[in-house]
Motif scaffolding. Structure first.
Motif, PDB file in Angstrom:
ATOM      1  N   ILE A 219      72.029  23.172  17.738  1.00 36.44           N
ATOM      2  CA  ILE A 219      73.034  23.444  18.752  1.00 36.44           C
ATOM      3  C   ILE A 219      74.206  24.134  18.065  1.00 36.44           C
ATOM      4  O   ILE A 219      74.865  23.544  17.206  1.00 36.44           O
ATOM      5  CB  ILE A 219      73.514  22.170  19.456  1.00 36.44           C
ATOM      6  CG1 ILE A 219      72.366  21.522  20.226  1.00 36.44           C
ATOM      7  CG2 ILE A 219      74.669  22.481  20.410  1.00 36.44           C
ATOM      8  CD1 ILE A 219      72.747  20.214  20.906  1.00 36.44           C
ATOM      9  N   ILE A 220      74.449  25.382  18.431  1.00 39.11           N
ATOM     10  CA  ILE A 220      75.590  26.124  17.911  1.00 39.11           C
ATOM     11  C   ILE A 220      76.733  25.990  18.908  1.00 39.11           C
ATOM     12  O   ILE A 220      76.552  26.250  20.104  1.00 39.11           O
ATOM     13  CB  ILE A 220      75.242  27.610  17.692  1.00 39.11           C
ATOM     14  CG1 ILE A 220      74.156  27.736  16.617  1.00 39.11           C
ATOM     15  CG2 ILE A 220      76.478  28.405  17.304  1.00 39.11           C
ATOM     16  CD1 ILE A 220      73.629  29.150  16.446  1.00 39.11           C
ATOM     17  N   VAL A 221      77.889  25.580  18.430  1.00 40.03           N
ATOM     18  CA  VAL A 221      79.040  25.354  19.301  1.00 40.03           C
ATOM     19  C   VAL A 221      80.136  26.344  18.946  1.00 40.03           C
ATOM     20  O   VAL A 221      80.763  26.245  17.885  1.00 40.03           O
ATOM     21  CB  VAL A 221      79.563  23.908  19.181  1.00 40.03           C
ATOM     22  CG1 VAL A 221      80.672  23.656  20.208  1.00 40.03           C
ATOM     23  CG2 VAL A 221      78.431  22.906  19.373  1.00 40.03           C
ATOM     24  N   ASP A 222      80.345  27.318  19.807  1.00 40.47           N
ATOM     25  CA  ASP A 222      81.385  28.327  19.635  1.00 40.47           C
ATOM     26  C   ASP A 222      82.157  28.384  20.943  1.00 40.47           C
ATOM     27  O   ASP A 222      81.597  28.739  21.984  1.00 40.47           O
ATOM     28  CB  ASP A 222      80.757  29.688  19.315  1.00 40.47           C
ATOM     29  CG  ASP A 222      81.783  30.714  18.865  1.00 40.47           C
ATOM     30  OD1 ASP A 222      82.983  30.380  18.852  1.00 40.47           O
ATOM     31  OD2 ASP A 222      81.379  31.848  18.529  1.00 40.47           O
ATOM     32  N   ALA A 223      83.417  28.015  20.911  1.00 42.54           N
ATOM     33  CA  ALA A 223      84.171  27.811  22.150  1.00 42.54           C
ATOM     34  C   ALA A 223      84.248  29.046  23.026  1.00 42.54           C
ATOM     35  O   ALA A 223      84.210  28.941  24.256  1.00 42.54           O
ATOM     36  CB  ALA A 223      85.591  27.315  21.825  1.00 42.54           C
ATOM     37  N   MET A 224      84.374  30.226  22.430  1.00 42.78           N
ATOM     38  CA  MET A 224      84.539  31.453  23.200  1.00 42.78           C
ATOM     39  C   MET A 224      83.554  32.510  22.709  1.00 42.78           C
ATOM     40  O   MET A 224      83.540  32.834  21.522  1.00 42.78           O
ATOM     41  CB  MET A 224      85.967  31.991  23.065  1.00 42.78           C
ATOM     42  CG  MET A 224      87.060  30.975  23.338  1.00 42.78           C
ATOM     43  SD  MET A 224      87.144  30.496  25.065  1.00 42.78           S
ATOM     44  CE  MET A 224      87.798  31.994  25.775  1.00 42.78           C
ATOM     45  N   LEU A 225      82.744  33.042  23.609  1.00 39.69           N
ATOM     46  CA  LEU A 225      81.871  34.167  23.292  1.00 39.69           C
ATOM     47  C   LEU A 225      82.458  35.382  23.991  1.00 39.69           C
ATOM     48  O   LEU A 225      82.255  35.581  25.194  1.00 39.69           O
ATOM     49  CB  LEU A 225      80.434  33.922  23.761  1.00 39.69           C
ATOM     50  CG  LEU A 225      79.752  32.627  23.312  1.00 39.69           C
ATOM     51  CD1 LEU A 225      78.285  32.638  23.718  1.00 39.69           C
ATOM     52  CD2 LEU A 225      79.896  32.405  21.820  1.00 39.69           C
TER      53      LEU A 225
END
Length: 302
Positions: A219-225
């Motif tokens: 699970i990759i968690v990046d707040a803003m794409l």
């Protein structure tokens, strides 16, 4: 039912600061209904529920964007949960849970102070993680002794921990409340700094292992794409270490069309879970209307 943690209780009061247009306020009662009306997924069709045969759990249905919209982005948008099969297309899920809409409303609000913003971002990460792991976690079967007998049970397999990869800084905030949702995890941090002129990311911290098994769940968690530069660099890093894109799920607060387009062109089979999809990115690389710089707003470094 998902509930806010004690750390985010004070964020509930921030909903009162969200102003709805008069005509909407007249049609809705209470701050929660007002906030839900203010944050709308205008590009998504409404999700409906199907009653379970046993009269218990109701599962949300899946509805696709209008045909032209789905083809422009090269990805399919579903309403929630474990999606149906659409072949080799990237899937984007926007869960219709009311708490997800609520926390997005708090994050959107420019007057939310850093403690409220950070608590809301952590709660949003927890809620989306719940949806992203539906029908995906490895399970084992067994028996346990209850106070009154023996019961057959299923539990998450502790021998196959989920790899959580937060992209600093705001990605780490989104993972703060994921522990109670996903029982067995291991965390690997990645840090990227974006050049404000070129908008290209530069890696400054890499705690990934040397390799991932092809069957590993990530699970990759990046707040803003936004422009997609950071998430593409992150995907490249994990895939070159052996991770299978089909076993990767991306969790984000808000995503924009440019990032989704780049992901869908290279990583078929990837699944993205987000609280909201915005169409535009401005010249500075920020999502519009978005929520600003999630890292700066979380840590008060504006």
């Amino acid at each position: 039912m998902l509930a806010a943690s004690p750390a985010a209780t004070s964020a509930l009061a921030a909903a009162r600061q969200i102003a709805c247009p008069p005509q909407q306020a007249a049609q809705r009662e209470g701050a929660r209904a007002c906030a839900s009306g203010w944050v709308t997924g205008a590009k998504l069709k409404s999700a409906h529920s199907h009653a379970a045969p046993h009269g218990g759990f109701s599962a949300p249905s899946y509805q696709r964007l209008p045909r032209g919209a789905a083809q422009r982005g090269g990805h399919v948008v579903c309403s929630a949960g474990a999606p149906p099969s659409f072949g080799r297309q990237m899937l984007v899920m926007v869960p219709p849970h009311p708490l997800i809409k609520h926390w997005i409303a708090i994050l959107r609000n420019a007057t939310s102070p850093p403690p409220i913003f950070r608590a809301a971002l952590a709660e949003l990460g927890r809620n989306i993680a719940y949806e992203a792991t539906r029908d995906w976690l490895p399970m084992v079967q067994g028996e346990v002794a209850t106070p009154c007998g023996v019961a057959e049970v299923e539990a998450v397999d502790p021998s196959q921990p989920i790899a959580i990869i937060p992209v600093l800084r705001a990605g780490a905030v989104m993972t703060e409340q994921m522990g109670p949702v996903i029982p067995h995890t291991v965390t690997y941090h990645l840090g990227y700094a974006r050049d404000e002129t070129t908008l290209e990311p530069t890696l400054y911290l890499n705690k990934l292992p040397e390799s991932f098994a092809p069957t590993a769940r990530l699970i990759i968690v990046d707040a803003m794409l936004a422009t997609g530069g950071t998430i593409m660099a992150t995907m490249d890093e994990v895939v070159k270490r052996g991770a299978n894109p089909n076993n990767i799920r991306v969790i984000s607060a808000i995503v924009a069309s440019p990032a989704l387009k780049r992901l869908s062109e290279k990583y078929k089979g990837l699944r993205v879970y987000t609280g909201m999809i915005d169409a535009d990115v401005n010249a500075q690389g920020f999502i519009v209307p978005g929520l600003g710089d999630a890292g700066d707003r979380s840590y008060g470094t504006l």
